[in-house]
Scaffold this motif. Sequence first.
Motif, mmCIF file in Angstrom:
data_model
loop_
_atom_site.group_PDB
_atom_site.id
_atom_site.type_symbol
_atom_site.label_atom_id
_atom_site.label_comp_id
_atom_site.label_asym_id
_atom_site.label_seq_id
_atom_site.Cartn_x
_atom_site.Cartn_y
_atom_site.Cartn_z
ATOM 1 N N ALA A 164 0.785 -1.348 -0.085
ATOM 2 C CA ALA A 164 -0.032 0.146 0.011
ATOM 3 C C ALA A 164 0.702 1.281 -0.067
ATOM 4 O O ALA A 164 0.381 2.460 -0.278
ATOM 5 C CB ALA A 164 -1.016 -0.014 1.139
ATOM 6 N N GLY A 165 2.108 1.132 -0.067
ATOM 7 C CA GLY A 165 2.837 2.225 0.044
ATOM 8 C C GLY A 165 3.236 2.796 -1.290
ATOM 9 O O GLY A 165 3.793 3.897 -1.316
ATOM 10 N N SER A 166 3.156 2.249 -2.367
ATOM 11 C CA SER A 166 3.425 2.891 -3.670
ATOM 12 C C SER A 166 2.838 2.010 -4.643
ATOM 13 O O SER A 166 2.181 0.988 -4.594
ATOM 14 C CB SER A 166 4.970 2.755 -4.108
ATOM 15 O OG SER A 166 5.243 1.269 -4.064
ATOM 16 N N GLU B 282 -0.934 1.293 -3.400
ATOM 17 C CA GLU B 282 -1.366 2.684 -2.985
ATOM 18 C C GLU B 282 -2.634 3.052 -3.434
ATOM 19 O O GLU B 282 -3.275 3.689 -2.665
ATOM 20 C CB GLU B 282 -0.034 3.582 -3.182
ATOM 21 C CG GLU B 282 -0.301 4.918 -2.718
ATOM 22 C CD GLU B 282 0.968 5.944 -2.888
ATOM 23 O OE1 GLU B 282 0.770 7.142 -2.339
ATOM 24 O OE2 GLU B 282 1.799 5.513 -3.673
ATOM 25 N N ARG C 55 -5.869 4.035 -1.318
ATOM 26 C CA ARG C 55 -6.211 5.392 -1.387
ATOM 27 C C ARG C 55 -7.969 5.427 -1.602
ATOM 28 O O ARG C 55 -8.738 5.894 -0.934
ATOM 29 C CB ARG C 55 -5.763 6.405 -2.145
ATOM 30 C CG ARG C 55 -6.101 7.945 -1.963
ATOM 31 C CD ARG C 55 -5.938 8.147 -0.755
ATOM 32 N NE ARG C 55 -4.623 8.210 -0.105
ATOM 33 C CZ ARG C 55 -4.345 8.446 0.866
ATOM 34 N NH1 ARG C 55 -5.377 8.703 1.735
ATOM 35 N NH2 ARG C 55 -3.139 8.472 1.385
ATOM 36 N N LEU D 132 2.738 4.706 6.961
ATOM 37 C CA LEU D 132 1.165 4.644 6.420
ATOM 38 C C LEU D 132 0.186 4.841 7.194
ATOM 39 O O LEU D 132 -0.956 5.415 6.903
ATOM 40 C CB LEU D 132 1.177 2.783 6.467
ATOM 41 C CG LEU D 132 2.142 2.325 5.141
ATOM 42 C CD1 LEU D 132 1.985 0.682 5.247
ATOM 43 C CD2 LEU D 132 1.595 2.623 3.748
ATOM 44 N N SER E 243 -0.377 8.557 6.565
ATOM 45 C CA SER E 243 -1.020 8.544 5.146
ATOM 46 C C SER E 243 -2.469 8.433 5.210
ATOM 47 O O SER E 243 -3.398 8.828 4.473
ATOM 48 C CB SER E 243 -0.104 7.802 4.034
ATOM 49 O OG SER E 243 0.972 8.297 4.240
#
Length: 226
Positions: free
Chosen positions: A9-11, A15, A19, A41, A44
Amino acid sequence: MGAYLLTGAGSGIGELVARALHDRGEELWLLARSAERAEQLAASYDGARTLVADLADPSSLTGLDVPDALDGVVHSAGVIGLAAMDHADAASLTESVTVNLLAPMLLTRLVVGAVRRRRGTHVFLNSRSGLWARAEQSAYNASKFGLRGFADALREEETAHGVRVTSVFPGRVATPMQERLRAAEGEDYDASDWIRPETVAAQVVSVLDLSEDATITDLTISPTPR
């Protein structure tokens, strides 16, 4: 409100899927490779829960405290190395198979009951490399072919429980991984040449949202010919 667990989920695609789910108020459980990454995370995605496990280290998945019920799991994390077999590094080969295949299998073992409780969906972000092999990508191809087989077998097991399993096979996508791959190939990177990650993420969300009267077993997404 549904509950979803995601890796990667970081990129990139992961991600964007995270989102989209977060923006509509879903409950998110995000896997992070370190405590520091988990903090990032959490900052974010306000309200998201984080779990710490390094997919390159299978032992870190042992005893992971996963939620009791999940509407969906999205396996988006992955690695790729580029080398002909006579120059392949053993550590890189091991990492590819561990992160791309073994870790999703071990994580699935932990959450299979949680997904059954919601009659949810497992989504595996595979690759066209899981359908067609290419030179200098032997470990990546092997891991993705294996992931396809695992997803197919899981589907056979879980259909009786009302659980759906989907493999998504994108062609080349304009992500940081693609940029690194192009550099390794000695080629220029132009994001406009490839599928936008938003396009793939939207399809993943649509798979999660699919009505109960249907299932998508395999979804292949290719760049538009130019």
